[in-house]
Every structure is written in structure tokens, then in C-alpha cells.
Design a protein around this motif. Structure first.
Motif, mmCIF file in Angstrom:
data_model
loop_
_atom_site.group_PDB
_atom_site.id
_atom_site.type_symbol
_atom_site.label_atom_id
_atom_site.label_comp_id
_atom_site.label_asym_id
_atom_site.label_seq_id
_atom_site.Cartn_x
_atom_site.Cartn_y
_atom_site.Cartn_z
ATOM 1 N N ILE B 436 49.824 -51.822 7.706
ATOM 2 C CA ILE B 436 48.447 -52.692 7.525
ATOM 3 C C ILE B 436 48.170 -53.235 9.061
ATOM 4 C CG2 ILE B 436 47.394 -54.476 6.306
ATOM 5 C CD1 ILE B 436 48.857 -53.758 4.089
ATOM 6 N N LYS B 437 47.227 -52.883 9.585
ATOM 7 C CA LYS B 437 46.854 -53.317 10.820
ATOM 8 C C LYS B 437 46.047 -54.719 10.940
ATOM 9 C CE LYS B 437 45.490 -50.422 13.590
ATOM 10 N NZ LYS B 437 44.262 -49.763 13.973
ATOM 11 N N SER B 662 41.007 -47.971 12.499
ATOM 12 C CA SER B 662 41.260 -47.876 10.813
ATOM 13 C C SER B 662 42.180 -49.144 10.802
ATOM 14 C CB SER B 662 41.806 -46.632 10.397
ATOM 15 O OG SER B 662 42.879 -46.181 10.896
ATOM 16 N N ASP B 663 42.083 -49.787 9.443
ATOM 17 C CA ASP B 663 42.713 -50.809 9.026
ATOM 18 C C ASP B 663 44.316 -50.407 8.605
ATOM 19 O OD1 ASP B 663 40.428 -52.357 9.034
ATOM 20 O OD2 ASP B 663 39.993 -51.766 7.191
ATOM 21 N N ILE B 664 44.316 -49.226 8.158
ATOM 22 C CA ILE B 664 45.651 -48.924 7.523
ATOM 23 C C ILE B 664 45.970 -47.531 8.147
ATOM 24 C CG2 ILE B 664 47.075 -48.322 5.581
ATOM 25 C CD1 ILE B 664 45.398 -50.561 4.037
ATOM 26 N N VAL B 665 47.297 -47.461 8.620
ATOM 27 C CA VAL B 665 47.757 -46.107 9.125
ATOM 28 C C VAL B 665 48.915 -45.583 8.198
ATOM 29 C CG1 VAL B 665 48.807 -44.938 11.045
ATOM 30 C CG2 VAL B 665 47.212 -46.685 11.578
ATOM 31 N N LEU B 666 48.682 -44.491 7.884
ATOM 32 C CA LEU B 666 49.555 -43.703 6.832
ATOM 33 C C LEU B 666 50.544 -42.885 7.691
ATOM 34 C CD1 LEU B 666 47.655 -41.545 4.189
ATOM 35 C CD2 LEU B 666 49.483 -43.189 3.805
ATOM 36 N N LEU B 667 52.050 -43.503 7.582
ATOM 37 C CA LEU B 667 53.055 -42.948 8.513
ATOM 38 C C LEU B 667 53.388 -41.567 8.097
ATOM 39 C CD1 LEU B 667 54.754 -46.312 9.043
ATOM 40 C CD2 LEU B 667 53.238 -45.139 10.598
#
Lengths: 52, 735
Positions: B436-437, B662-667
């Protein structure tokens, strides 16, 4: 009650030592790699002297 | 380290664009620094280190490498930093580590601002330690006062408390004082204004009371208030710092380098030092670092990150290419036409900055609570003070009561309500592979009712897969596998893989040649055989992703491909629909491909052949219908849409610009956790609101007591600790 005049300064002094020690650990980067530090004690290297 | 030579990170309010374009900023920073390249330390990412033996093996191997002065592994960050002579480069060290069994990736140190030390976090931790130390000692003295110390003993204890509290608060309260001052200077009120006022007023009246042998002093309440609030601040900071360093790590793994051709020789340079007119070499598999024109070579280009098209585009001399395209088959020489400030990358930064300013308008729950709370508390305190003054004509009593009101209402619980929950929620999502960024991302994610997916690279992996492999004649597949074995073209790899899966052994083909941009050619049983584009083998061009196999004198055979589904794509779509969200598919790809794909996943709302601007417009249209849209995308063509959306998610494989937007990055590779993210965000917001209610309930009970003048320091300490602890425990219930 006179004992208070010793006990209060002593308790403050001891607490202060703890606080100073905590400051020192922060200032000397001791929380940068907690995982690594806990593993490094298992290694045979630098058993006699710390790494430069 | 030479990090002091890099420009300070500009703060968000002064320059939103700078904050969202680390890549562009890095390029600029590097361009100004090209005389003094960063030779101090080489940073390598080591994803596989995990044990004590790993540390010694890696450090020993690197120490033995000529030119290396010292190497130190950081196991927590899974990195090694190497100090070496200027002529040692990361490329020299990677094989050394591979020889002892560790994969290493070079990292760009300029992308990592927080690597060496997290200065702000340290500062907060020290203030927290001081406040904690002081609070413990003062509480010890206060317990004596509460249990009945009187006269000279009480005064002495009050004086000692004052001597501890005042310097402690002067040091540890600074973050609140500074923030309150800057809010007041701009004519605003924030949560820190009542906090500061409470601290200062309570200190002032307590000091006055102590000097006049008064009964009530609030030193204990003041210092423990500071302690609880700092704990909330520190939690908040940690959550952000972890997210930021993980995001930086992703960015640092893409080192902006290019191979420049000078007089027929190749040299590796920073992308920032390229100027229009330079000729660079882009190898198969490499990404275009700049905009340019192809000078030499033929190949195919994968433009899916820019446009969402899955079909590779033929590339020949004279054709324009833009930064972000991937070269597939043959080496290309590209003449640079725009680099740095003028490149499409930089233009993208402007687009992101524009959309970003609309997102900044979102007021978080905490801000909304502070907006109600700060004026309310001030009015209450003033009313209490004025009321008591006119009732008793006693200034001292009136001020004491105002201080008690401020202390009791002070937002310990409010200060912990949000950070405790977001820390718990982001920790949970991080373990599931989501980063969550943005601070308000959870709240925005909880509000979404529609989700828009990009297709290529998001719901698919952007890698092709042979369609109906079992319906193709085995001998055709065997021959195609024989022809494709040597090529690294994605379609060839898919063919070889399908043959391997069906246990078809490849035919032996002689005189194999890869003709970049067309296909592969060879001899088989004395006949010329070709595998490649329709036009090249003499067939009709179709609409789908396809390759043709032609044996001399026979009708060509067609192989059709589809984009491989990303793992968890079906789960994500089903899960989101189960959570009550409308699912849309907005793709830049051709209509038939998109429609077939939507059928496969059961998505009914489909938009195809959408240009980047159209994607953003479509999202705006949806939001003007009163919907709140979650955008999931990965390409440059999604960047505008990602910023325009209410909340946005991108996979780790996405382009730098898309990840930043983006607000969230999927790792991970799996996209399934998106559905979890929405449910977690919803329950997090529910907890935050519950916490606000708990804090309000405490105030509803405690405030009348304080206004009535019945509050003692003991009551204040109890109310404050009890509400803070209840709120923290409630946050831990997050499921």
C-alpha cells in the motif's frame, strides 16, 4: 522519609542510563539489519574481533 | 555513500509531479551528476539469502574479487553493498555471486533514498523513548500523590515531576508544535492545534499550581498524552516507510542504462546522458529507453505496455519507436530523437501530475474527524473557562478547568484510531503480496463499487499460449517445434512449450536461420520449411495472434495463440463480483480478442480498442454516474486511467510510470489477492469508524465531569489510558 532523597535521584539515574544506552544503539545503526545481526553470531568469522 | 549530493526529495505539497515521477527525477538527477558518477558503493539485490552461511559465503566471495574493498550483506533487506575500486562494475560481480550459487540483480542506488538510514523514523523513536522514560518516572511520583502524599512531600513531588516533564516535552513534543504552528500560520486548524494547546495550557497551570502549593498538577497526564500520541505517529511512519522502501526497491531494480554505439564500438552509459542524434543498440528482449527512429535492423516490437495490443508489430529502418516498447527478435540500432526532458516518459509525468491534483482533494477520515473535533474542543474549553469565571470570578479555577477539559478530550484515542488500524491492515495485505503506497488508499479502496480491468499484462501475463494444441496434427507441431527451438520469440517459445507439454518430440531441421521480423526458416527432408508471419509464408493475414507453418509445395498450417491468463484472474473477478462490485474490462486490444477473453472470464461490460485518453474518459464517465471505480492496469496506456480512478492497483511487472500512479502494487504474479484487498479495506474502515465511536463515547462520559470541575489528575490519567488501550485492542481484532 529521608531515604527518598537518595531513592529518587538513584531511580532517575538508572533510568537515564537505560535511555542513554538506547540512544547509543540508535545512533550506531544497530537496528539497520536485525535479521542479519541475529544470524551473524552463528558465523565463525570475527569471533576474536568485530568486523571493521 | 554520496547520497548527500543528490537533491533532497521535494515535499509532496510543493511539487506533486516530482513525487509521482521518481524515474524522471532520477534521470534529471543523474544528468546533473554525470561528471561524478556514483562509484562509492555498488548495491546488489540478493533475493535468495536467508542464513548465516549465506552471509559469510557472499561476503567471502566478494572480498576475494579483485578491486573489492569490502562487502556487507544486509539480511533484513536482502541486499549487499559493495565498496570497490572505480573500475569494478556490477556486471563483474554478478557472475562471481552466481558461481557461489546466488542470483544477484543490480540496483540503482539513486532510486533508494531511505536505504542508509531512516532519519525521520529514528528521530521519532528517540522522542518516543524520552517521552516514555519521563512518563514512567512521573507516573511513579504521581502514584505517591494520588495515594495521599500531602503538604511538603506533595509539593516536592510536583516540583520533581515538573523538572522531568518540561524538558522532556520540550524535546519530544516538537513534531506536534511544528505541525500546529505551520497549520496556524496558514490559517487552518488541524489535530495538532488542540494537542499543542492542551499540552502548553496544562503545563502552565500545573506549574502555577505547584508554585502555589496547589492540589492538582497534570504533569503525568501531559507527558503520557505525548507518549501515546507519539506512539501513534511512529506506527503511522513505520507503515509508510515500509511501503516506500519496498516501492523504491522495485524502481531500483530497473537500472536506466543503454548501449551507445560510438564509431562502431559499444559503450554502456546512463540513459540520462543520451542526447538526440546518438545511436543506441537495443538487443532482443530489451526495452526501448528513449524515443527514436530505427536506423538499422529488422525485428518485431511488443507494444503492449503502451497500447495494450498483443500482436507484435513489424519493425524496419525508418520506423519511429517510443520509450517502453520491447524489442522481440533481432538487434536494432536506434537513433535517439528525444531523451530526458522531451521524451514521452516526461510528457507522461505531466499527465500523471494533472490527475494527481484531483486525487489530493480526497479528505481522509482522520482529517474529517479533526475538522469536527478541533473547533469543538476549543469551543468547549472556552465555554467552560468563561462559565466558571463568571460563576466564581476566579481566573485560576477557570483556567484549571479549561486545562482539564483540554487534557481529557485530547485525542489520544483519535491519534491512535487510524494508524493502529492501517498498520494492522497494511501488514496483513503485505503478507499477501500487496504493497500500500498511499495513506488514504485503504479508505478509498473500501468505497469502490466498480472495478475496471486492463487486459494485456494485467488479467493476462502478456505471454502467448498455443490455442487448441491437442487439435493440431502431431507432425505439424513436431516440425514447428523443430523450427522454433532456436528462437526466443514469444510465439516460438509458446510452440516449443506446447510440444513439450504434449510430449511431441521436435523434428530435426537443418540450416536453421532466424529472419528477424519474419520468422525462422530451415531445411527438412530436402524441403524448405518456414515458420512465421502470414505474408512471409504466402497465407492470408488473420485477425488473431497467429503463426504459420509452410512446407515447400504444401498449404500453410495455421497456429493460433491466446494470451495466457494470469494466475488468480478468475478468482479475482469472481471474488470482486461476490463483494458486490461491477466488473468492467477496458482494453486497447482489438475487438475479437477482447470479446473472446471477456467470455472466458464471464465479464459482460467490455470496452475494446480504447486509446489511453479514452480509458481515462471512460472512468470519468463512470464516476460522473456516481460510481467509485477501482482501476487495475499495468501499461503506459493505463497510467492516465490509474490516476483518474478513485483507487488503483498495478502488478509489479507494470511500467514504472504505472506503478507510480497506482495506490497499491501487487508484488506476486497472482492477481487473486485483489478481492481480499477490497474486503480487508472495508473491514479496516469499519474498525476505524468503531474506534472513533469508542473515543467519542469516552469523551461523552468524561467531558461533563471535567466541565463540572470534578476531574482529578487521576481521573484524567485513567480515562486517557483506558480509551487508548481499548482503541489499540479493537484495531488488533482486524480480520
Amino acid at each position: 522519609m529521608e531515604v527518598l532523597s537518595f531513592l529518587i535521584p538513584i531511580s532517575l539515574f538508572l533510568g537515564g542510563i537505560g535511555l542513554a544506552a538506547f540512544f547509543w544503539t540508535i545512533k550506531s545503526d544497530q537496528y539497520d539489519d536485525p535479521d542479519g545481526d541475529s544470524h551473524r553470531i552463528l558465523s565463525d568469522e570475527y569471533d576474536d574481533h568485530p568486523k571493521e | 555513500m554520496t547520497d548527500s549530493t543528490y537533491p533532497e526529495t521535494p515535499n509532496a505539497s510543493a511539487c506533486p509531479a516530482c513525487d509521482v515521477t521518481p524515474m524522471a527525477r532520477r534521470l534529471v538527477a543523474r544528468a546533473t551528476l554525470d561528471d561524478a558518477p556514483d562509484r562509492g558503493a555498488i548495491l546488489l539485490s540478493l533475493p535468495e539469502v536467508h542464513c548465516a552461511l549465506c552471509i559469510t559465503t557472499v561476503e567471502r566471495a566478494l572480498d576475494r574479487h579483485p578491486g573489492v574493498n569490502s562487502a556487507r550483506v544486509n539480511l533484513t533487506l536482502k541486499r549487499v553493498s559493495v565498496e570497490a575500486e572505480p573500475d569494478v562494475t556490477a556486471e563483474d560481480l554478478i557472475p562471481t555471486l552466481a558461481a557461489v550459487g546466488y542470483t544477484a540483480h543490480e540496483m540503482d542506488p539513486s532510486a533508494l533514498s531511505a536505504t542508509t538510514t531512516d532519519r525521520q523514523g529514528r528521530e521519532l523513536l528517540m522522542r518516543l523513548a524520552v517521552a516514555g522514560f519521563a512518563a514512567m518516572n512521573v507516573m511513579l511520583l504521581s502514584v505517591a500523590v494520588w495515594s495521599g502524599a500531602t503538604d511538603a512531600t506533595r509539593d516536592l513531588f510536583h516540583w520533581i515531576s515538573a523538572a522531568i516533564t518540561i524538558p522532556a516535552i520540550a524535546f519530544s513534543g516538537q513534531p506536534f508544535f511544528r505541525s500546529a504552528w505551520s497549520a496556524l500560520r496558514h490559517g487552518r486548524l488541524n489535530m495538532d492545534v488542540p494537542i499543542t494547546l492542551a499540552i502548553l495550557l496544562a503545563l502552565g497551570t500545573s506549574l502555577y499550581e505547584t508554585a502555589h502549593s496547589g492540589e492538582h498538577a497534570y504533569f503525568d497526564a501531559t507527558i503520557s498524552l505525548t507518549f501515546f500520541l507519539l506512539a501513534g505517529r511512529y506506527l503511522d511512519h513505520r507503515t509508510r516507510a515500509i511501503a516506500r522502501s519496498a516501492a523504491e526497491e522495485l524502481a531500483a531494480l530497473e537500472v536506466p542504462r543503454a548501449d551507445r554505439l560510438v564509431d562502431g564500438r559499444e559503450e554502456t552509459v546512463d540513459v540520462a546522458t543520451l542526447v538526440p542524434g546518438d545511436v543506441i543498440l537495443v538487443r532482443p528482449g530489451g526495452r526501448m529507453p528513449v524515443d527514436g527512429v530505427i536506423a538499422e535492423g529488422t525485428s518485431e516490437l511488443d507494444r503492449s505496455l503502451l497500447t495494450g495490443e498483443t500482436l507484435p508489430v513489424f519493425a524496419e529502418p525508418g520506423q519511429e519507436v517510443s520509450a517502453g516498447e520491447v524489442n522481440l527478435t533481432g538487434p536494432l540500432s536506434v537513433r535517439v530523437t528525444a531523451a530526458g526532458q522531451d521524451s514521452s516518459l516526461h510528457r507522461m509525468a505531466d499527465l500523471v501530475a494533472m490527475a494527481e491534483s484531483t486525487k489530493n482533494r480526497y479528505t481522509s477520515l482522520a482529517d474529517r474527524a479533526a475538522g469536527l473535533y478541533a473547533p469543538g474542543v476549543h469551543i468547549l474549553a472556552v465555554v467552560a473557562a468563561v462559565g466558571w469565571y463568571f460563576y466564581t470570578w476566579d481566573v485560576r479555577l477557570a483556567l484549571n478547568i479549561a486545562a482539564a477539559v483540554l487534557i481529557i478530550t485530547c485525542p489520544c484515542a483519535l491519534g491512535l484510531a487510524v494508524p493502529a488500524v492501517t498498520t494492522a491492515a497494511s501488514g496483513r495485505l503485505f503478507r499477501k503480496g500487496m504493497l500500500i503506497k498511499d495513506g488514504t488508499a485503504l479508505e478509498r479502496l473500501a468505497e469502490v463499487d466498480t472495478v475496471a480491468f486492463d487486459k494485456t499484462g494485467t488479467l493476462t501475463l502478456g505471454a502467448p499460449e498455443l490455442l487448441d494444441a491437442d487439435r493440431i496434427a502431431a507432425e505439424d507441431l513436431a516440425l514447428a517445434a523443430g523450427l522454433s527451438g532456436a528462437s526466443s520469440h514469444p510465439l516460438s517459445r509458446a510452440l516449443a512449450e506446447a510440444a513439450g507439454r504434449l510430449e511431441v518430440s521436435a523434428e530435426k531441421v537443418e540450416d536453421l536461420v532466424e529472419v528477424p521480423g519474419f520468422g525462422t526458416e530451415g531445411r527438412w527432408m530436402g524441403l524448405r520449411v518456414r515458420l512465421g508471419r502470414a505474408a512471409w509464408v504466402g497465407a492470408e493475414t488473420g485477425t488473431s495472434t497467429e503463426a504459420w507453418l509452410a512446407v515447400e509445395g504444401q498449404t500453410p498450417v495455421r497456429f493460433t495463440f491466446t494470451d495466457r491468463l494470469r494466475p488468480g484472474a478468475q478468482d479475482a473477478v469472481d471474488g470482486l463480483r461476490a463483494a458486490g462490485l461491477d466488473v468492467w474490462l477496458i482494453s486497447g486490444d482489438a475487438e475479437p480478442a477482447v470479446a473472446a477473453f471477456a467470455d472466458r472470464l464471464g465479464i459482460s461490460n467490455v470496452v475494446s480498442e480504447a486509446l489511453p485518453a479514452e480509458k481515462a474518459h471512460r472512468l470519468e464517465a463512470l464516476s460522473s454516474d456516481g460510481r467509485r471505480v477501482l482501476m487495475v492496469g499495468d501499461g503506459l496506456n493505463d497510467t492516465a486511467a490509474l490516476t483518474a480512478a478513485h483507487a488503483s492497483i498495478s502488478p509489479a511487472t507494470a511500467l514504472d510510470a504505472a506503478r507510480v500512479a497506482s495506490d497499491i502494487v501487487l508484488l506476486g504474479e497472482d492477481i487473486g489477492p485483489i478481492a481480499d484487498a477490497v474486503t480487508t479495506a472495508r473491514s479496516a474502515v469499519r474498525r476505524i469508524k468503531e474506534n472513533f465511536r469508542i473515543a467519542t463515547l469516552y469523551n461523552v462520559i468524561a467531558v461533563p465531569i471535567a466541565i463540572a470541575g470534578l476531574a482529578t489528575p487521576l481521573a484524567a490519567a485513567l480515562a486517557m489510558s483506558a480509551s487508548s488501550i481499548t482503541v489499540s485492542l479493537n484495531s488488533l481484532r482486524l480480520r
